[in-house]
Design an enzyme around this catalytic site. Structure first.
Site, PDB file in Angstrom:
ATOM      1  N   GLU A 111       0.794  -1.228   0.000  1.00 18.14           N
ATOM      2  CA  GLU A 111       0.000   0.000   0.000  1.00 18.14           C
ATOM      3  C   GLU A 111       0.831   1.286   0.000  1.00 18.14           C
ATOM      4  OE1 GLU A 111      -3.113   0.359  -0.431  1.00 18.14           O
ATOM      5  OE2 GLU A 111      -3.973  -1.623  -0.050  1.00 18.14           O
ATOM      6  N   SER A 390     -53.161 -12.606 -13.431  1.00 19.22           N
ATOM      7  CA  SER A 390     -54.236 -11.645 -13.676  1.00 19.22           C
ATOM      8  C   SER A 390     -54.168 -10.391 -12.832  1.00 19.22           C
ATOM      9  CB  SER A 390     -55.595 -12.322 -13.458  1.00 19.22           C
ATOM     10  OG  SER A 390     -55.899 -13.154 -14.538  1.00 19.22           O
TER      11      SER A 390
END
Length: 771
Positions: A111, A390
């Site tokens: 890092e 439906s």
């Protein structure tokens, strides 16, 4: 020959001298230019310094509590109660003397290689990153470990928030932190703060959770894996993404080797090890978190979509629209046997509750009996993969017919043998019978499929698509089968098709008089820097008030006398619609069964306060719902609606000014539907194939609309088709019939299921005959 005088020679000397002077002036020009450039650079530097200090004067104070606190976000219910801290349940910290040197070496190597040499910012790293970003397609950050810690503790990690102001403040605080804390202290803060996937914060917590060991007991390979995860925790999760995790681990190991922190032998042994070796089974989520798990997942998605922020690293306070008591009630309805008897633990339920006047999602469940080790898993409440049968009829067929054609609820339509337009595929009703000439009102509350398809054909798929889009529902292509089904071959995530979330929001527009509100989970966010952002929807007009009222008026009948009487709640004024999908003939042949079966059963309904949509079925679509469990959708709806309606006013809908009621039927003032025309004999003789099937119904008296509804007599008797009845009509729960009108022959159990043929116009869809 005359002598030349000295005076005559002077001009030449003068000219020569003048030439030397001009040469001198030219030689001074570069110096002047350089002086100007240096001056400008000084001005720019001074301006830059001034701007830097202007930016940093508003920087947050270097509060140690922020450095120690988790970067996780807190979630609040609609009453302000905090119900979740993402990092609270899984967090253990390590002191500096408990952190192995190998972990420090791994983090620094991958890092921030010059971590122990710089004072918080690294000019060499910044320049190197800038050159890399100019010459490469990939982006390399220039932040030091100290700056990363500052960002996690005080600022947003969203890339668009990385402004010059924010970068200046980040650098300033990094410099201050380096003066106040030792390098080891800074590393310790970082190690205890970073997010490590799976709801875990800090590397000590990750070590205990993933390996069952403390940090100082880990191997070199295990240390390298943890050290590499913070860059992209979820992407490097060794449980879900082993290959990516190994690649990242090996990168860390290589940087350690290159930085002379491990030997070649240690490197070779670590790289050769299995990245998943030693991983422990993740502990199950606790019961309290399971109650809100599906809802939290949608909150996280909404925050990401609307703000671009990361709830795991940005430390936000997120105020949601969740009604915690209602959510617990819904969870209990679905997951216990106190309310409903479920056939087995595999039977699934998804439900969404929406405030009809705001669009706020106040409760949601995306599955039942979810495994303990599943967190933020599949949410069936928002998926669009299943067929809503439906329940689509009000939004696909009847709503557009009332809105664009201004039909009345008393308009007559033939429920008779009929093929999908342009095909030889018959449209089948759930009971394989036909009622003949009936009103649109009865066609909807009895959920007849033939009238629904005819209506869509008359309205047109373009106008139907326009109407649905205003309600937040889309299909890539609207097919005639979508008159009675939400089946769609293309979903594009959840863009196309219907979910309980979408259906509840669409029905909410009917409930509030025609305004659509996008479903909303979050109402406010407070960020780490104290700023706030509120979220609300003003809503958009989706339909005329008369359309919303007409649909609602019919859907009241669904519950009082139609297919949805199982959802009836004593004295409550409500409207709703049933829905059932079906299997194709090929699917039926592969599923052992007796009686009627279906893959999906739904119920969606609403009051003037709330809209609820419920789906039921199995994750394995080939495992069917039988007649013993086909009322569960309306059971769940009834139990939840009864609970939420107990504390709010029970009021009816206001009658719109642009409507008039004749008997039981509704008409739009000034529309052609108020002009009565009796059905002709040719209409009845040709109903099987005629496209001109709608006959205006009731007369408009000159003085008032107080006359009785015109009711056909013999034509309203059920018409039994001559063709062979399908072997497996898919049905819904039997309901109390309307005693005022003749009923079709009882097929065994009432409902709106049935088998329908493939729609030749649109891919491989089998239109369900559903209620």
């Amino acid at each position: 020959m005359a002598k030349t005088s000295r005076s005559e020679k002077r001009p030449k000397k003068t000219a020569k001298k003048s030439s030397k002077k001009r040469t001198g002036k030219k030689s001074n020009l570069p110096i002047k230019i350089l002086t100007v450039i240096v001056g400008l650079l000084c001005l720019v530097m001074l301006a830059g310094v001034g701007l830097f200090f202007f930016y940093v004067k508003d920087a947050p104070s270097l509060d140690e509590k922020n450095l120690e606190a988790s970067a996780s976000s807190n979630f609040y219910a609609n009453d302000g109660t905090m119900f979740l801290d993402l990092g609270a349940e899984k967090r253990e910290t390590a002191s500096a003397d408990e952190i192995p040197q190998e972990l420090d070496d791994a983090i620094v190597s991958v890092e921030d290689r010059r971590f122990f040499d710089h004072s918080g910012i690294d000019p060499i790293r910044i320049i190197g990153s800038a050159l890399h970003n100019v010459s490469s397609d990939s982006v390399q950050g220039g932040s030091t470990l100290t700056q990363q810690l500052i960002k996690l503790s005080f600022f947003s990690t969203k890339s668009s928030d990385q402004t010059l102001r924010r970068k200046a403040q980040e650098a300033w605080l990094a410099l201050k932190l380096e003066r106040e804390k030792s390098k080891q202290e800074i590393l310790t803060y970082y190690i205890n703060k970073v997010y490590m996937s799976n709801g875990i914060y800090g590397m000590e917590t990750a070590a205990k959770t993933y390996y069952g060991k403390s940090l100082n007991e880990l191997t070199i390979a295990e240390i390298a894996l943890l050290a590499g995860m913070p860059q992209a925790p979820n992407a490097y999760d060794p449980y879900q993404h082993a290959d990516a995790a190994k690649e990242r681990r090996d990168t860390v190991l290589y940087t350690m080797l290159d930085n002379k922190k491990i030997t070649q032998k240690e490197y070779d042994e670590a790289v050769a090890s299995d990245v998943q070796a030693g991983l422990q089974t993740l502990e199950p989520n606790n019961e309290e978190l399971k109650v809100t798990d599906n809802y939290v997942k949608e909150v996280i998605n909404e925050v990401q979509r609307k703000t671009g922020r990361d709830v795991y690293t940005d430390g936000m306070q997120i105020y949601t629209n969740l009604d915690l008591n209602t959510q617990k009630e819904l969870y209990d309805i679905v997951n216990t046997d106190q309310y409903i008897q479920f056939p087995d633990d595999q039977f699934q339920v998804a439900a969404t509750l929406v405030d009809v006047n705001t669009g706020k999602v106040t409760a949601q469940i995306g599955g039942r009996k979810i495994a303990d080790d599943v967190t933020l898993g599949l949410n069936l409440a928002v998926t669009t993969a299943r067929d809503f049968g439906s329940t689509v009829k009000p939004i696909t067929d009847y709503g557009p017919a009332f809105e664009y054609l201004q039909k009345s609820t008393g308009t007559y339509i033939q429920d008779a043998p009929y093929n999908y337009p342009g095909t030889k595929t018959p449209v089948t009703n759930w009971d394989n019978s036909y009622y003949g000439n009936i009103t649109l009102r009865r066609a909807l509350y009895e959920s007849r499929n033939v009238p629904a398809v005819k209506l869509l054909d008359e309205v047109g798929t373009d106008r139907s698509a326009e109407f649905m889009k205003k309600l937040g529902i889309e299909y890539k292509d609207v097919l005639m089968s979508n008159a009675i089904s939400s089946n769609t071959e293309t979903q594009d995530g959840t863009k196309y098709g219907i979910s309980t979330e979408k259906m509840a929001a669409a029905y909410a527009a009917f409930a509030n008089g025609g305004t659509y509100f996008e479903p909303q989970y979050v109402n406010k966010i407070v960020y780490q820097d104290g700023t706030e952002e509120e979220f609300k929807s003003d809503g958009e007009k989706a339909m005329e008030p008369y359309t919303a009222y007409m649909v609602t008026d019919i859907l009241k009948d669904v519950i009082t006398q139609g297919t949805g009487t199982n959802a009836r709640i004593s004295s409550l004024i409500q409207a709703g619609k049933t829905g059932t999908s079906n299997y194709t003939d090929d699917e039926l042949a592969k599923i052992p069964h007796y009686g009627s079966i279906s893959p999906d059963v739904m119920f969606s309904g609403y009051t003037t306060n709330y809209a609820i949509s419920v789906w039921t079925g199995y994750n394995d679509r080939q495992q069917p719902i039988t007649s013993q469990s086909d009322m569960i959708a309306s059971d769940v709806y009834r139990e939840l609606m009864q609970y939420v309606s107990s504390s709010v006013p029970n009021v009816d809908w206001d009658f719109p000014d642009d409507l008039v009621r004749v008997g039981n039927e509704l008409y739009v003032k000034g529309s052609n539907s108020t002009q009565y025309q009796a059905p002709s004999s040719s209409y009845y003789n040709n109903y099987n194939n005629t496209p001109n099937y709608t006959v205006p119904s009731t007369t408009t008296p000159s003085s008032s609309f107080s006359g009785e509804e015109t009711t056909p007599s013999s034509s309203q008797e059920p018409v039994t088709p001559s063709e062979t009845t399908p072997s497996n009509p898919v049905t819904e729960p039997s309901q109390t019939p309307d005693s005022s009108t003749p009923q079709p022959p009882d097929p065994g159990t009432g409902g709106d299921g049935g088998t329908g043929g493939d729609n030749n116009q649109g891919g491989n869809q089998t239109p369900p005959a559903s209620q």
